[in-house]
Every structure is written in C-alpha cells, then in structure tokens.
Design an enzyme around this catalytic site. Structure first.
Site, PDB file in Angstrom:
ATOM      1  N   CYS A 111      38.639  48.077  92.859  1.00 35.75           N
ATOM      2  CA  CYS A 111      38.718  49.541  92.742  1.00 35.75           C
ATOM      3  C   CYS A 111      38.382  50.256  94.054  1.00 35.75           C
ATOM      4  CB  CYS A 111      37.805  50.033  91.632  1.00 35.75           C
ATOM      5  SG  CYS A 111      38.301  49.395  90.020  1.00 35.75           S
TER       6      CYS A 111
ATOM      7  N   HIS B  84      37.359  57.816  93.109  1.00 38.43           N
ATOM      8  CA  HIS B  84      37.947  56.781  92.253  1.00 38.43           C
ATOM      9  C   HIS B  84      37.779  57.250  90.809  1.00 38.43           C
ATOM     10  CE1 HIS B  84      38.985  53.150  90.311  1.00 38.43           C
ATOM     11  NE2 HIS B  84      37.750  52.820  89.967  1.00 38.43           N
TER      12      HIS B  84
ATOM     13  N   ASN C 109      41.746  54.239  84.565  1.00 34.54           N
ATOM     14  CA  ASN C 109      41.314  53.620  85.823  1.00 34.54           C
ATOM     15  C   ASN C 109      42.460  52.752  86.349  1.00 34.54           C
ATOM     16  OD1 ASN C 109      40.185  52.062  87.840  1.00 34.54           O
ATOM     17  ND2 ASN C 109      38.331  51.518  86.687  1.00 34.54           N
TER      18      ASN C 109
HETATM   19  O1  UT7 Z   1      36.370  50.833  88.411  1.00 35.33           O
HETATM   20  C1  UT7 Z   1      35.436  49.829  88.353  1.00 35.33           C
HETATM   21  C2  UT7 Z   1      34.152  50.368  88.006  1.00 35.33           C
HETATM   22  N1  UT7 Z   1      33.993  50.430  86.572  1.00 35.33           N
HETATM   23  C3  UT7 Z   1      33.288  51.387  86.071  1.00 35.33           C
HETATM   24  O2  UT7 Z   1      32.873  52.273  86.779  1.00 35.33           O
HETATM   25  C4  UT7 Z   1      32.941  51.349  84.623  1.00 35.33           C
HETATM   26  C5  UT7 Z   1      31.514  51.730  84.432  1.00 35.33           C
HETATM   27  N2  UT7 Z   1      31.065  51.706  83.071  1.00 35.33           N
HETATM   28  C6  UT7 Z   1      31.494  52.607  82.161  1.00 35.33           C
HETATM   29  O3  UT7 Z   1      32.306  53.470  82.465  1.00 35.33           O
HETATM   30  C7  UT7 Z   1      30.878  52.583  80.799  1.00 35.33           C
HETATM   31  O4  UT7 Z   1      29.781  51.691  80.786  1.00 35.33           O
HETATM   32  C8  UT7 Z   1      31.874  52.155  79.673  1.00 35.33           C
HETATM   33  C9  UT7 Z   1      32.892  53.280  79.472  1.00 35.33           C
HETATM   34  C10 UT7 Z   1      32.579  50.892  80.057  1.00 35.33           C
HETATM   35  C11 UT7 Z   1      31.139  51.953  78.354  1.00 35.33           C
HETATM   36  O5  UT7 Z   1      30.438  53.123  78.005  1.00 35.33           O
HETATM   37  P1  UT7 Z   1      28.894  53.040  77.561  1.00 35.33           P
HETATM   38  O6  UT7 Z   1      28.499  54.406  77.212  1.00 35.33           O
HETATM   39  O7  UT7 Z   1      28.166  52.351  78.673  1.00 35.33           O
HETATM   40  O8  UT7 Z   1      28.993  52.167  76.250  1.00 35.33           O
HETATM   41  P2  UT7 Z   1      28.298  50.761  75.921  1.00 35.33           P
HETATM   42  O9  UT7 Z   1      28.918  49.666  76.711  1.00 35.33           O
HETATM   43  O10 UT7 Z   1      26.823  50.947  76.006  1.00 35.33           O
HETATM   44  O11 UT7 Z   1      28.681  50.580  74.394  1.00 35.33           O
HETATM   45  C12 UT7 Z   1      28.168  51.461  73.386  1.00 35.33           C
HETATM   46  C13 UT7 Z   1      28.741  51.051  72.049  1.00 35.33           C
HETATM   47  C14 UT7 Z   1      28.602  49.561  71.765  1.00 35.33           C
HETATM   48  O12 UT7 Z   1      28.355  49.404  70.382  1.00 35.33           O
HETATM   49  P3  UT7 Z   1      26.857  49.121  69.858  1.00 35.33           P
HETATM   50  O13 UT7 Z   1      26.413  47.877  70.551  1.00 35.33           O
HETATM   51  O14 UT7 Z   1      26.076  50.328  70.265  1.00 35.33           O
HETATM   52  O15 UT7 Z   1      27.054  48.982  68.390  1.00 35.33           O
HETATM   53  C15 UT7 Z   1      29.971  49.006  72.067  1.00 35.33           C
HETATM   54  O16 UT7 Z   1      30.274  47.854  71.334  1.00 35.33           O
HETATM   55  O17 UT7 Z   1      30.139  51.322  72.020  1.00 35.33           O
HETATM   56  C16 UT7 Z   1      30.858  50.154  71.620  1.00 35.33           C
HETATM   57  N3  UT7 Z   1      32.167  50.163  72.253  1.00 35.33           N
HETATM   58  C17 UT7 Z   1      33.235  50.774  71.723  1.00 35.33           C
HETATM   59  N4  UT7 Z   1      33.393  51.486  70.584  1.00 35.33           N
HETATM   60  C18 UT7 Z   1      34.608  51.996  70.340  1.00 35.33           C
HETATM   61  C19 UT7 Z   1      32.515  49.588  73.431  1.00 35.33           C
HETATM   62  N5  UT7 Z   1      33.820  49.832  73.665  1.00 35.33           N
HETATM   63  C20 UT7 Z   1      34.290  50.573  72.625  1.00 35.33           C
HETATM   64  C21 UT7 Z   1      35.531  51.128  72.315  1.00 35.33           C
HETATM   65  N6  UT7 Z   1      35.650  51.837  71.184  1.00 35.33           N
HETATM   66  N7  UT7 Z   1      36.596  51.000  73.128  1.00 35.33           N
END
Ligand code: UT7
Length: 323
Positions: A113, A250, A280
């Site tokens: 990225c 980005h 992204n």
């Molecule tokens: O370009 C490269 C760099 N990449 C990035 O900058 C990405 C950086 N990270 C992020 O943008 C965020 O961490 C994400 C968007 C990937 C995830 O968001 P988050 O607020 O950190 O969510 P999380 O990973 O803490 O997940 C929260 C909950 C989990 O469920 P439980 O464990 O709380 O029951 C996940 O299983 O959301 C769940 N979850 C989803 N639910 C519905 C994860 N993906 C999804 C989904 N739909 N697509």
C-alpha cells in the site's frame, strides 16, 4: 538551484464492474452498516476476468500522457508499484513499456500500500541523479485476485484500479515554493512482517496465496507511524501543517484518514477521499485520489499536496508535492 521532478499530468483507470456492500452481504456474513461504520467503504471496482494489472496500468498511463501533453517516446523510465503483477516475472512495467512504446528502462517495485510513495521517491531519485529525464510513475493493482472471498475480515476492504503521473526533471530554485516533489520520506520495519501478508509466494508455497491481516494492530501502527511521517515531511521543508492545501492519503480506512487530518488540524474539505467508492486499492489509491481532485478542479497549480501511506512490511512513507 536544485534538480527537481515536477508532475506534468496524471491519469487513472477503474474497472467497470462495481461491487457494493449489499452485493458482499450475499457472499459473506457482513452488513453494509458494519462496513460503512468501520471503514467508510460503500463500493469498490473489481477487474473483469482476463483484465490484468498491465491493462489497468496502460489505461491510466495513456490518460496521464494525454493530460501531460507529452509523447510516450519522451519517457525514459517507468516505475510501476504493484503487489499483483501479471506474472511472477518479468516486471509488469516492461509489458506497459512495450504497450506504450516508451524508451529507457522499466521496473516494478513492491511496497504494497505504500508502493506509490516509494515509486515516486525512486523515480525522483533517478531524475535528480541524471539517470532519467522523464518518468511514468504508476500504481496499479488487481488486488481482488489476492482475496479470500470467504474471509469477511479482508474481502470487504479492497478494490482494483490504477493511477499514473508523468514526472519531469527541471532546475528549481531549491525552495519549498518550487513545483514538484519537495521531499519523500520512506520507512520500513520487517519486525511486523506477519501483521499483513499473503500466505503464499514463489519461494514458499509455490502458489499465489491470500491476504491475511491483523486489522487492529495495523490500525494502531497506521495512526502512529503516519502521524510521525507527515510531521517528518513538514519539518524537512520548514513548513507548518497550515501550509498544506490538500491531504491525499492512502485510502484504507476513513477513520485512519480522519485521525491524521485531526492531528494536522486540517478541515475535512482539505482531504481528498475516495475510500467510499474505491475501497483500498493498495498502490493505486493515492494516484487515483490525486487524479480525481486534479481533474475535478480542486487541486490547482501551486497547491501544496501531502501524501502518506502505510502497508504490509510494514512499509510506510510520505511525500510533499507542489502541484
Ligand atoms: O492498506 C493497508 C493497511 N491496512 C489498514 O490500514 C487496515 C487497518 N485496519 C482496519 O482498518 C480495521 O482494523 C478493520 C476495518 C480491518 C477492522 O475494523 P475493527 O474496528 O478493527 O474491527 P475488529 O477487527 O476489531 O472486529 C470487530 C468485530 C469482530 O467480531 P467480534 O470478535 O467482536 O465478535 C469481527 O469478527 O467485527 C467482526 N468483523 C466483521 N463483522 C461484519 C470483522 N469483519 C467483519 C465484517 N462484517 N466484514
């Protein structure tokens, strides 16, 4: 006086097929509400079967050359940032070179990225060292090909696309009022290799593999490392955040972008946002956003543009550019 690279023009290309969050609800256990709240993404473009990274790159490059008003024959360097080359080798950039009829040399670079910021920096250094005079810098990805479409934690985040700029060498005054690249700042820290990676490759599994990510860890690193690297760019040029006309970040997550804008005290109308419609697109996201704001007339000659990106590696960087 100082040798500089200015941007003569830019172009971009997005595949025709648009996939909405509602479409993804049919594939994995997710919801439009979750995706929008956590990322700001509403839809993304996905390349058609048989449409390759080189096709996207060529389409964007043709538009960039046209916008710059220069012939392909005047280009003597192509730096193509991609994580999704057509083949493991040779460099996809050489295919682009053949399609366009450019001269000199062509190479791919891999910084995921952060790829476009790295590619800008590399091309700028070739130009300033006198090894190239006019370069095409391209970010192009068919990132959808790396996705595990059963993994809701990654498949909703990414999209495909390409963007390109024409960089041209000239003698500047050596001040921050010069047009073009004022400075670039690159970092990587392989201690975090396992936070965001593809679980395959020619030397490990012999297969392409799929994206795996520890999202929360990446999020934390993104906010702190991007804050530091934008500060570094401003300090290196003796500029205050108030001098920035446009943040062209980005586009991984709107919450990360908002966090950086807040730290810089930049109002949201100074931030170029495409994550809602592109998702992204890895190395393509900055040039896609840049092109949008240049072609709709927001970015004007003389404006100061701050770019920043972070991705797998971890690799991150920033660039300050006067349009
Ligand atoms: O370009 C490269 C760099 N990449 C990035 O900058 C990405 C950086 N990270 C992020 O943008 C965020 O961490 C994400 C968007 C990937 C995830 O968001 P988050 O607020 O950190 O969510 P999380 O990973 O803490 O997940 C929260 C909950 C989990 O469920 P439980 O464990 O709380 O029951 C996940 O299983 O959301 C769940 N979850 C989803 N639910 C519905 C994860 N993906 C999804 C989904 N739909 N697509």
């Amino acid at each position: 006086m100082a040798k500089r690279s200015r941007i003569l023009g830019c172009g971009s290309y997005l595949p025709a097929n648009v996939v909405t969050n509602r479409d993804l609800e049919q594939r994995v256990d997710t919801s439009d509400e979750w995706i929008v709240q956590r990322t700001g993404i509403k839809s993304r473009h996905i390349a058609a079967e048989g449409e390759m990274t080189s096709d996207l790159a060529v389409a964007a490059a043709v538009r960039a050359l046209e916008h710059a008003g220069v012939d392909a024959g005047s280009i003597d360097c192509i730096v193509l940032a991609t994580t999704t080359p057509d083949n493991t080798f040779p460099a996809t950039a050489t295919k682009v070179q053949a399609a366009l009829g450019t001269k000199g040399f062509a190479l791919d670079i891999q910084a995921v990225c952060a790829g476009f910021v790295y590619a800008l920096s590399i091309a700028d250094n070739f130009i300033r060292a006198g090894q190239a005079t006019r370069a095409l810098v391209i970010g192009a990805e068919t990132f959808s090909r790396l996705l595990d479409w059963n993994d809701r934690t990654t498949c909703v985040l990414f999209g495909d696309g390409a963007g390109a700029v024409v960089l041209d060498g000239y003698e500047g005054a050596g001040t921050s009022n010069d047009r073009g690249l004022l400075s670039t700042h690159l970092h990587s820290d392989g201690a975090h290799y396992d936070l965001l990676y593809v679980d395959g490759g020619p030397s490990s599994t012999g297969m392409t593999g799929h994206v795996r990510m520890h999202g929360q860890d990446i999020f934390r690193h993104a906010v702190s490392k991007l804050s530091a690297v934008v500060e570094e760019a401003l300090t290196a040029n003796g500029l205050e955040p108030s001098a920035v006309d446009w943040l062209v970040p980005h586009q991984a997550n709107q919450r990360i972008i908002d966090g950086i804008a807040r730290k810089l005290k930049l109002s949201s109308d100074k931030v170029v946002l495409t994550v809602d419609r592109h998702g992204n697109t890895s190395a393509a996201s900055i040039p896609l956003a840049l092109c949008e704001a240049v072609h709709d007339g927001r970015i004007k000659r003389g404006d100061l543009i701050l770019m920043e990106a972070i991705g797998g590696g971890l690799s991150w960087g920033s660039a300050l550019v006067r349009w």
